[in-house]
Design a protein around this motif. Structure first.
Motif, mmCIF file in Angstrom:
data_model
loop_
_atom_site.group_PDB
_atom_site.id
_atom_site.type_symbol
_atom_site.label_atom_id
_atom_site.label_comp_id
_atom_site.label_asym_id
_atom_site.label_seq_id
_atom_site.Cartn_x
_atom_site.Cartn_y
_atom_site.Cartn_z
ATOM 1 N N MET A 1 -5.152 59.865 -29.228
ATOM 2 C CA MET A 1 -6.533 59.816 -28.666
ATOM 3 C C MET A 1 -6.623 59.851 -27.154
ATOM 4 S SD MET A 1 -9.125 56.334 -29.035
ATOM 5 C CE MET A 1 -8.927 56.813 -30.843
ATOM 6 N N SER A 2 -7.645 60.568 -26.702
ATOM 7 C CA SER A 2 -7.570 60.727 -25.119
ATOM 8 C C SER A 2 -7.904 59.606 -24.507
ATOM 9 C CB SER A 2 -8.503 61.820 -24.925
ATOM 10 O OG SER A 2 -9.191 61.907 -23.405
ATOM 11 N N PRO A 3 -7.359 59.193 -23.427
ATOM 12 C CA PRO A 3 -7.615 57.993 -22.728
ATOM 13 C C PRO A 3 -8.952 57.751 -21.910
ATOM 14 C CG PRO A 3 -6.385 59.562 -21.170
ATOM 15 C CD PRO A 3 -6.222 60.190 -22.631
ATOM 16 N N LEU A 4 -9.712 58.988 -22.210
ATOM 17 C CA LEU A 4 -10.844 59.026 -21.770
ATOM 18 C C LEU A 4 -12.025 58.548 -22.798
ATOM 19 C CD1 LEU A 4 -11.599 62.203 -19.896
ATOM 20 C CD2 LEU A 4 -10.935 60.012 -18.761
ATOM 21 N N ASN A 5 -11.559 58.406 -24.248
ATOM 22 C CA ASN A 5 -12.438 58.008 -25.070
ATOM 23 C C ASN A 5 -12.279 56.597 -25.326
ATOM 24 O OD1 ASN A 5 -13.281 60.564 -25.902
ATOM 25 N ND2 ASN A 5 -11.617 60.973 -27.170
ATOM 26 N N ASP A 6 -12.794 55.711 -24.491
ATOM 27 C CA ASP A 6 -12.671 54.443 -24.365
ATOM 28 C C ASP A 6 -13.920 53.486 -24.866
ATOM 29 O OD1 ASP A 6 -14.375 55.071 -22.306
ATOM 30 O OD2 ASP A 6 -13.413 54.136 -20.764
ATOM 31 N N LEU A 7 -15.043 54.304 -25.462
ATOM 32 C CA LEU A 7 -15.977 53.555 -26.200
ATOM 33 C C LEU A 7 -16.121 54.144 -27.575
ATOM 34 C CD1 LEU A 7 -18.796 52.061 -25.921
ATOM 35 C CD2 LEU A 7 -19.631 53.983 -25.363
ATOM 36 N N LYS A 8 -16.189 53.177 -28.392
ATOM 37 C CA LYS A 8 -16.313 53.328 -30.088
ATOM 38 C C LYS A 8 -17.461 52.861 -30.594
ATOM 39 C CE LYS A 8 -14.415 52.015 -34.517
ATOM 40 N NZ LYS A 8 -13.219 51.110 -35.009
ATOM 41 N N ILE A 9 -18.441 53.628 -31.016
ATOM 42 C CA ILE A 9 -19.763 53.392 -31.608
ATOM 43 C C ILE A 9 -19.741 53.646 -32.955
ATOM 44 C CG2 ILE A 9 -22.157 54.091 -31.532
ATOM 45 C CD1 ILE A 9 -22.008 54.773 -28.626
ATOM 46 N N ASN A 10 -20.188 52.397 -33.626
ATOM 47 C CA ASN A 10 -20.356 52.255 -35.253
ATOM 48 C C ASN A 10 -21.722 52.351 -35.328
ATOM 49 O OD1 ASN A 10 -17.520 52.016 -35.671
ATOM 50 N ND2 ASN A 10 -17.921 49.797 -35.555
ATOM 51 N N LEU A 11 -22.230 53.755 -36.003
ATOM 52 C CA LEU A 11 -23.626 53.964 -36.169
ATOM 53 C C LEU A 11 -24.022 53.856 -37.474
ATOM 54 C CD1 LEU A 11 -25.700 55.338 -34.404
ATOM 55 C CD2 LEU A 11 -25.118 57.605 -35.540
ATOM 56 N N ASN A 12 -25.067 52.882 -37.641
ATOM 57 C CA ASN A 12 -25.600 52.750 -38.995
ATOM 58 C C ASN A 12 -24.669 52.312 -39.915
ATOM 59 O OD1 ASN A 12 -27.878 53.575 -37.812
ATOM 60 N ND2 ASN A 12 -27.908 55.585 -38.597
ATOM 61 N N GLY A 13 -23.417 51.633 -39.537
ATOM 62 C CA GLY A 13 -22.701 50.973 -40.361
ATOM 63 C C GLY A 13 -21.697 52.090 -41.222
ATOM 64 N N GLN A 14 -21.906 53.379 -40.833
ATOM 65 C CA GLN A 14 -21.359 54.319 -41.752
ATOM 66 C C GLN A 14 -20.627 55.293 -40.926
ATOM 67 O OE1 GLN A 14 -24.640 55.909 -43.865
ATOM 68 N NE2 GLN A 14 -24.228 54.675 -45.672
ATOM 69 N N TYR A 15 -20.955 55.519 -39.821
ATOM 70 C CA TYR A 15 -20.409 56.836 -38.758
ATOM 71 C C TYR A 15 -19.688 56.114 -37.578
ATOM 72 C CZ TYR A 15 -23.551 59.194 -41.855
ATOM 73 O OH TYR A 15 -24.260 59.723 -43.102
ATOM 74 N N THR A 16 -18.833 56.907 -37.077
ATOM 75 C CA THR A 16 -18.038 56.259 -35.747
ATOM 76 C C THR A 16 -18.036 57.376 -34.991
ATOM 77 O OG1 THR A 16 -16.779 54.684 -37.084
ATOM 78 C CG2 THR A 16 -15.961 55.256 -35.105
ATOM 79 N N PHE A 17 -18.268 57.213 -33.628
ATOM 80 C CA PHE A 17 -17.924 58.127 -32.502
ATOM 81 C C PHE A 17 -17.391 57.656 -31.641
ATOM 82 C CE2 PHE A 17 -22.068 59.546 -34.629
ATOM 83 C CZ PHE A 17 -22.107 60.921 -34.386
ATOM 84 N N PHE A 18 -16.134 58.206 -30.893
ATOM 85 C CA PHE A 18 -15.526 57.907 -29.843
ATOM 86 C C PHE A 18 -15.834 58.760 -28.614
ATOM 87 C CE2 PHE A 18 -12.925 56.680 -33.299
ATOM 88 C CZ PHE A 18 -12.391 55.444 -33.066
ATOM 89 N N LEU A 19 -16.250 57.919 -27.734
ATOM 90 C CA LEU A 19 -17.077 58.561 -26.331
ATOM 91 C C LEU A 19 -16.375 58.052 -25.072
ATOM 92 C CD1 LEU A 19 -20.626 58.248 -27.618
ATOM 93 C CD2 LEU A 19 -19.159 60.477 -27.685
ATOM 94 N N ASP A 20 -16.781 58.732 -23.919
ATOM 95 C CA ASP A 20 -16.262 58.121 -22.777
ATOM 96 C C ASP A 20 -17.498 57.222 -22.086
ATOM 97 O OD1 ASP A 20 -16.431 58.076 -19.517
ATOM 98 O OD2 ASP A 20 -14.572 59.449 -19.981
ATOM 99 N N GLN A 21 -17.014 56.003 -21.925
ATOM 100 C CA GLN A 21 -18.004 55.210 -21.097
ATOM 101 C C GLN A 21 -18.988 55.705 -20.075
ATOM 102 O OE1 GLN A 21 -16.579 51.285 -20.359
ATOM 103 N NE2 GLN A 21 -15.054 51.338 -22.295
ATOM 104 N N ASP A 22 -18.096 56.340 -18.939
ATOM 105 C CA ASP A 22 -18.876 56.533 -17.728
ATOM 106 C C ASP A 22 -19.718 57.633 -18.341
ATOM 107 O OD1 ASP A 22 -17.473 54.944 -16.538
ATOM 108 O OD2 ASP A 22 -15.785 56.157 -15.898
ATOM 109 N N VAL A 23 -19.461 58.646 -19.270
ATOM 110 C CA VAL A 23 -20.426 59.707 -19.426
ATOM 111 C C VAL A 23 -21.704 59.355 -19.957
ATOM 112 C CG1 VAL A 23 -20.568 61.977 -20.609
ATOM 113 C CG2 VAL A 23 -18.361 61.433 -19.489
#
Length: 523
Positions: A1-23
């Motif tokens: 996993m890229s070190p920039l993907n430091d934000l995990k968002i669980n959407l509607n209890g079914q989907y997961t997104f890994f994003l960059d907090q700053d972006v």
């Protein structure tokens, strides 16, 4: 996993997104706030922050569009197919100018302003996109704005509305909305008008929308007193529901999911039809209306109102109108006989105080006799239902009961396993004195008619003839001939059953079948 993907968002209890907090936090005020709160509570050893988001507009597709906007330096292609979703996402995530210049909310808002006073087709497509985010689009007022823009177009290009109230509201949305229709829009509408009625050019386009949006449209028309011509609104609802019914096989899930909305639309249409009454709808059209609306969980009050309206003008009905499929299980019968019985009760009650009732009654009597012959072959038609139809009319509705007998004859032939009690019971609806002599003889010869019924019919016919004929009687062994004094030739008018013959036909257990058969053969 890229070190920039430091934000995990669980959407509607079914989907997961890994994003960059700053972006992501650069554009979204809501996410920036949630990230700060999570950092205070989290375990410092955990590098990734997890955020739970429920009821996100557009689900994973909507969030993917937002992520694409953020990772593309605040740029994304906006069109009528996604602007409603992007607008709701921008409001939900607080993507305003406070956090970033030319943020998503401002971009979508500018695009929507152009749509509101743009072309008719763009407004409809934006409303279509609202279906994916209806809860948020309705809460944020977007649905109302688009509906008023659509109503303004309709009022300007047809005689459907008195548009004064619409114009004032449209002006509050944007001064541009009071301007003339764009040239491209005028060409589109003129083509539509040339293909149909001038007040109905918008019907087909609006049928592509969900019942939630159409229900909102009807609510706005009532709430803001737009003075829409109620008959046009009613015709639109009927057209909308008919179209949905035609595609029912492909959209069964959608119909069940929006059952309540469809029911409300059906009741609204029914009230409009009842209000317009007999002047706007023919009897045949009302049968069609009842069939369409009954497919959408029509309320009992609305159903009774429509049936009353149809029953009051039942003399205009044809046999085809009455032959309505039952629509239920096969055991209930092929035709909706219960509906016809209810309509007949309304008709009879409505004619009780009318001077012209006798003529109308006799016309209905002939129609119902034809109806009985059509439904008699139905293997699932019960004797009680047959009698329910036949006896719904008073005796005075028929000068002759030959038609009723023909219906009974067909029924008996189509139901060979009837008990003797049922065969006797179904003859209850006959007035033997109103049978012609030829039909009375056919009844007496019919082996499926119980012997006691045959004897009773012949005796009633003879008794009736005694009081209505003054010709010379010449008695024979089991029947009599009457001779016309004018034509001087024998004319068989009736059979006269002597007491001696009646005794021979009877036996201790009932009627002597062999003697009865011999008697029938001699007729």
């Amino acid at each position: 996993m890229s070190p920039l993907n430091d934000l995990k968002i669980n959407l509607n209890g079914q989907y997961t997104f890994f994003l960059d907090q700053d972006v992501i936090s650069k554009y979204s005020g809501s996410l920036r706030k949630m990230i700060k709160q999570s950092k205070r509570k989290r375990n410092k050893k955990k590098r990734i922050i997890t955020i739970e988001i429920d009821d996100f507009p557009g689900g994973p597709d909507g969030f993917e569009l937002v992520s694409r906007f953020c990772y593309n330096n605040g740029e994304i292609s906006i069109d009528v197919s996604n602007v409603s979703t992007l607008y709701c996402c921008s409001v939900f995530l607080a993507m305003s100018e406070k956090f970033c210049f030319s943020n998503l909310f401002l971009q979508t808002e500018k695009f929507l302003e152009e749509v509101l006073y743009g072309s008719w087709s763009d407004i409809v497509l934006c409303l279509k996109n609202c279906e994916q985010v209806f809860f948020q689009a309705d809460s944020y007022g977007l649905v109302d704005k688009l509906i008023f823009a659509a109503l303004t177009k309709i009022s300007r290009n047809s005689e459907t509305f008195s548009s004064s109230s619409l114009s004032s509201f449209a002006s509050s949305l944007s001064p541009e909305m009071t301007k003339n229709t764009p040239e491209s829009d005028s060409r589109y509408i003129s083509r539509s008008v040339s293909c149909g009625r001038s007040n109905e050019w918008w019907f087909d386009d609006m049928t592509t929308l969900s019942p939630s949006i159409i229900l909102r449209l009807i609510m706005i028309i009532g709430a803001y007193k737009t003075n829409i011509k109620s008959l046009v609104q009613t015709r639109f609802l009927l057209h909308y529901l008919k179209t949905k019914l035609q595609t029912k096989s492909r959209t069964t899930t959608e119909l069940m999911r929006n059952k309540l909305e469809y029911s409300d639309l059906a009741d609204t249409a029914a009230k409009g039809v009842i209000s317009a009454g007999k002047t706007a709808f023919s009897c045949r059209k009302l049968f069609w209306v009842l069939w369409v609306l009954s497919s959408f969980s029509l309320s009992r009050e609305s159903r009774i109102g429509l049936e009353t309206l149809i029953g009051e003008m039942l003399e205009q009905a044809t046999l085809d109108d009455l032959l309505i499929p039952a629509g239920g299980s096969k055991e209930s019968g092929f035709y909706n006989v219960d509906l016809v019985i209810r309509l007949l009760k309304v008709f009879v009650k409505n004619r009780e105080e009318e001077i012209s009732r006798e003529k109308n009654m006799k016309e209905i009597g002939k129609l119902i006799d034809k109806y009985l012959r059509e439904i008699s072959p139905d293997q699932n038609l019960k004797v009680s239902k047959f009698l329910g139809v036949a006896e719904s009319l008073p005796d005075s509705a028929r000068d002759c009961f030959d038609g009723v007998y023909r219906g009974i004859d067909i029924y008996l032939q189509s139901h060979p396993n009837l008990t003797p009690q049922d065969r006797t019971e179904i003859c209850r609806c006959l007035n033997y004195k109103k049978l012609t002599m030829e039909t009375c003889k056919q009844l007496a010869r019919n082996p499926k008619i119980p012997p006691e019924i045959a004897i009773e019919a012949l005796k009633s016919r003879c008794d009736n003839q005694e009081h209505t004929t003054s010709d010379v009687k010449v008695a024979n062994k089991s029947f009599s001939c009457r001779y016309s004094e004018e034509k001087k030739k024998p004319v068989l008018l009736h059979l006269e059953i002597s007491e001696k013959l009646a005794e021979r036909l009877k036996s201790r257990g009932g009627y002597n079948l062999s003697v009865m058969d011999s008697f029938r053969e001699g007729l």
